[in-house]
Design a protein around this motif. Structure first.
Motif, PDB file in Angstrom:
ATOM      1  N   VAL A 139       2.992  -3.101   5.208  1.00  0.00           N
ATOM      2  CA  VAL A 139       1.831  -3.429   6.045  1.00  0.00           C
ATOM      3  C   VAL A 139       0.598  -2.673   5.566  1.00  0.00           C
ATOM      4  O   VAL A 139      -0.504  -3.235   5.485  1.00  0.00           O
ATOM      5  CB  VAL A 139       2.126  -3.145   7.523  1.00  0.00           C
ATOM      6  N   ALA A 140       0.734  -1.384   5.238  1.00  0.00           N
ATOM      7  CA  ALA A 140      -0.406  -0.609   4.736  1.00  0.00           C
ATOM      8  C   ALA A 140      -0.945  -1.222   3.453  1.00  0.00           C
ATOM      9  O   ALA A 140      -2.166  -1.357   3.276  1.00  0.00           O
ATOM     10  CB  ALA A 140       0.001   0.839   4.502  1.00  0.00           C
ATOM     11  N   ALA A 141      -0.055  -1.593   2.532  1.00  0.00           N
ATOM     12  CA  ALA A 141      -0.490  -2.199   1.277  1.00  0.00           C
ATOM     13  C   ALA A 141      -1.209  -3.519   1.530  1.00  0.00           C
ATOM     14  O   ALA A 141      -2.265  -3.805   0.932  1.00  0.00           O
ATOM     15  CB  ALA A 141       0.715  -2.418   0.366  1.00  0.00           C
ATOM     16  N   LEU A 142      -0.666  -4.338   2.415  1.00  0.00           N
ATOM     17  CA  LEU A 142      -1.281  -5.624   2.732  1.00  0.00           C
ATOM     18  C   LEU A 142      -2.663  -5.440   3.346  1.00  0.00           C
ATOM     19  O   LEU A 142      -3.628  -6.121   2.969  1.00  0.00           O
ATOM     20  CB  LEU A 142      -0.367  -6.400   3.685  1.00  0.00           C
ATOM     21  N   GLN A 143      -2.795  -4.533   4.306  1.00  0.00           N
ATOM     22  CA  GLN A 143      -4.079  -4.329   4.960  1.00  0.00           C
ATOM     23  C   GLN A 143      -5.102  -3.708   4.011  1.00  0.00           C
ATOM     24  O   GLN A 143      -6.294  -4.040   4.067  1.00  0.00           O
ATOM     25  CB  GLN A 143      -3.898  -3.470   6.209  1.00  0.00           C
ATOM     26  N   ALA A 144      -4.663  -2.821   3.124  1.00  0.00           N
ATOM     27  CA  ALA A 144      -5.586  -2.229   2.156  1.00  0.00           C
ATOM     28  C   ALA A 144      -6.155  -3.285   1.224  1.00  0.00           C
ATOM     29  O   ALA A 144      -7.362  -3.306   0.935  1.00  0.00           O
ATOM     30  CB  ALA A 144      -4.871  -1.146   1.346  1.00  0.00           C
ATOM     31  N   LEU A 145      -5.296  -4.184   0.753  1.00  0.00           N
ATOM     32  CA  LEU A 145      -5.718  -5.177  -0.230  1.00  0.00           C
ATOM     33  C   LEU A 145      -6.454  -6.355   0.398  1.00  0.00           C
ATOM     34  O   LEU A 145      -7.478  -6.815  -0.124  1.00  0.00           O
ATOM     35  CB  LEU A 145      -4.502  -5.684  -1.004  1.00  0.00           C
ATOM     36  N   SER A 146      -5.952  -6.846   1.524  1.00  0.00           N
ATOM     37  CA  SER A 146      -6.527  -8.040   2.139  1.00  0.00           C
ATOM     38  C   SER A 146      -7.706  -7.724   3.052  1.00  0.00           C
ATOM     39  O   SER A 146      -8.753  -8.371   2.970  1.00  0.00           O
ATOM     40  CB  SER A 146      -5.450  -8.789   2.924  1.00  0.00           C
ATOM     41  N   ASP A 147      -7.552  -6.737   3.930  1.00  0.00           N
ATOM     42  CA  ASP A 147      -8.576  -6.455   4.930  1.00  0.00           C
ATOM     43  C   ASP A 147      -9.669  -5.529   4.403  1.00  0.00           C
ATOM     44  O   ASP A 147     -10.856  -5.785   4.627  1.00  0.00           O
ATOM     45  CB  ASP A 147      -7.943  -5.830   6.174  1.00  0.00           C
ATOM     46  N   LYS A 148      -9.285  -4.449   3.727  1.00  0.00           N
ATOM     47  CA  LYS A 148     -10.270  -3.475   3.269  1.00  0.00           C
ATOM     48  C   LYS A 148     -10.912  -3.872   1.934  1.00  0.00           C
ATOM     49  O   LYS A 148     -12.128  -3.829   1.780  1.00  0.00           O
ATOM     50  CB  LYS A 148      -9.627  -2.093   3.140  1.00  0.00           C
TER      51      LYS A 148
END
Length: 330
Positions: A131-140
């Protein structure tokens, strides 16, 4: 039930393999039987109470939570009277408070159906790190196909998922790791690797559209030097620094600088909820990401697992399996 408990901050010597009462869910809670639990650096921070600034959340003098662990995969064993959308016997994964135990309580918005293609151990490796990896790449970072992405700490838990997810988003990925872990990073899908024991990120002559900083304690200036003019730097980790603030000082400097430069400097504050877990399930079922499990430990061996993680000898993820669950089931 069996559990790993702590009553004071400190090293793994302070942890106890103990018998404690099985928790009873409140009206809005779910009781889960733990089949497997994931290990990440957040566990070490809660155990040690470092950096001190983190104690504002975990307890100033003593830990608020007796049992360590957050990520899990397991089965719903009981539900509170106000819980909807969850049934006893459901196989789920997500986060809970105190998963280094045979049972834990959580809420329905922190869990989702377990990926059908994965074992419990594989599923337990995902909630915090994927989830952290996904949010870092997609959201941030808002990665798009063709972006050049540099993942610092590519062999760690979040980094191992970041390499895979960035590749799934169509990016050209470069992973930074030590010599023994380079093959692991390549196998995850990185097109290029940097061995930080031989070269550093600013000696290659390359720049990247996105830099995910999850390892070491490189100065903000050095990180900005390898970004394109309008690139995005996302801080998501970094275990070095002083006892008071750890690596968070760099994050603050980046946030203060960001409004005055063309580059975007951002800090990830990851939030695991049902919607993000379902997105991880989608990527998993589509064959875009796999669980990078290095080793599995028994519940009694949690101290050894934490020591191995802290020493940097884990590639990807380490998993904890309660005594009552056979490795065949996990």
């Amino acid at each position: 039930m069996k559990a790993i408990t702590q009553s004071r901050y400190g090293t793994t010597d302070r942890l106890t393999f103990d018998d404690i009462p099985t928790p009873v869910p409140e009206d809005d809670e779910v009781l889960v039987a733990i089949d497997a639990a994931g290990l990440d650096m957040g566990v070490w921070h809660r155990m040690s109470g470092l950096p001190y600034v983190a104690r504002t959340d975990s307890g100033l003098r003593r830990p608020r939570r007796q049992v360590l662990g957050t990520d899990f995969a397991g089965r719903v064993a009981a539900i509170g009277s106000a819980v909807v959308g969850v049934a006893i016997g459901d196989e789920v994964f997500g986060t809970a408070d105190g998963t280094f135990a045979e049972h834990a309580t959580t809420t329905a918005d922190r869990i989702a159906p377990r990926p059908s293609t994965l074992t419990a151990a594989e599923s337990a490796s995902m909630p915090t790190s994927a989830v952290a990896a996904l949010q870092a790449l997609s959201d941030k970072a808002e990665v798009i196909p063709g972006d050049r992405v540099l993942v610092i700490g590519a062999s760690g838990g979040v980094g191992s998922y970041a390499v895979q997810i960035a590749s799934a988003l169509g990016a050209h990925v470069t992973g930074v790791a030590s010599t023994p872990k380079l093959d692991h990073v390549r196998n995850l899908g990185a097109q290029d690797v940097i061995d930080y024991t031989q070269d550093d990120i600013d000696t290659t002559g390359h720049t990247w559209d996105v830099v995910l900083d999850g390892g070491g304690n490189r100065p903000v200036r050095q990180l900005r030097n390898v970004l394109t003019e309008d690139g995005v730097l996302v801080f998501y980790g970094g275990e070095q620094g002083g006892r008071w603030t750890g690596g968070t000082g760099r994050w603050l400097r980046g946030l203060l600088l960001s409004p005055f430069v063309s580059q975007r400097l951002r800090v990830l504050s990851s939030n695991v909820d049902r919607s993000t877990l379902l997105e991880v399930v989608r990527l998993t079922d589509a064959g875009r990401i796999n669980a990078p499990i290095d080793r599995t430990f028994s519940l009694a061996d949690v101290p050894a697992a934490i020591d191995a993680l802290r020493a940097g000898t884990i590639r990807g993820k380490a998993i904890v399996v309660p005594c009552s669950v056979s490795t065949r089931d996990s």
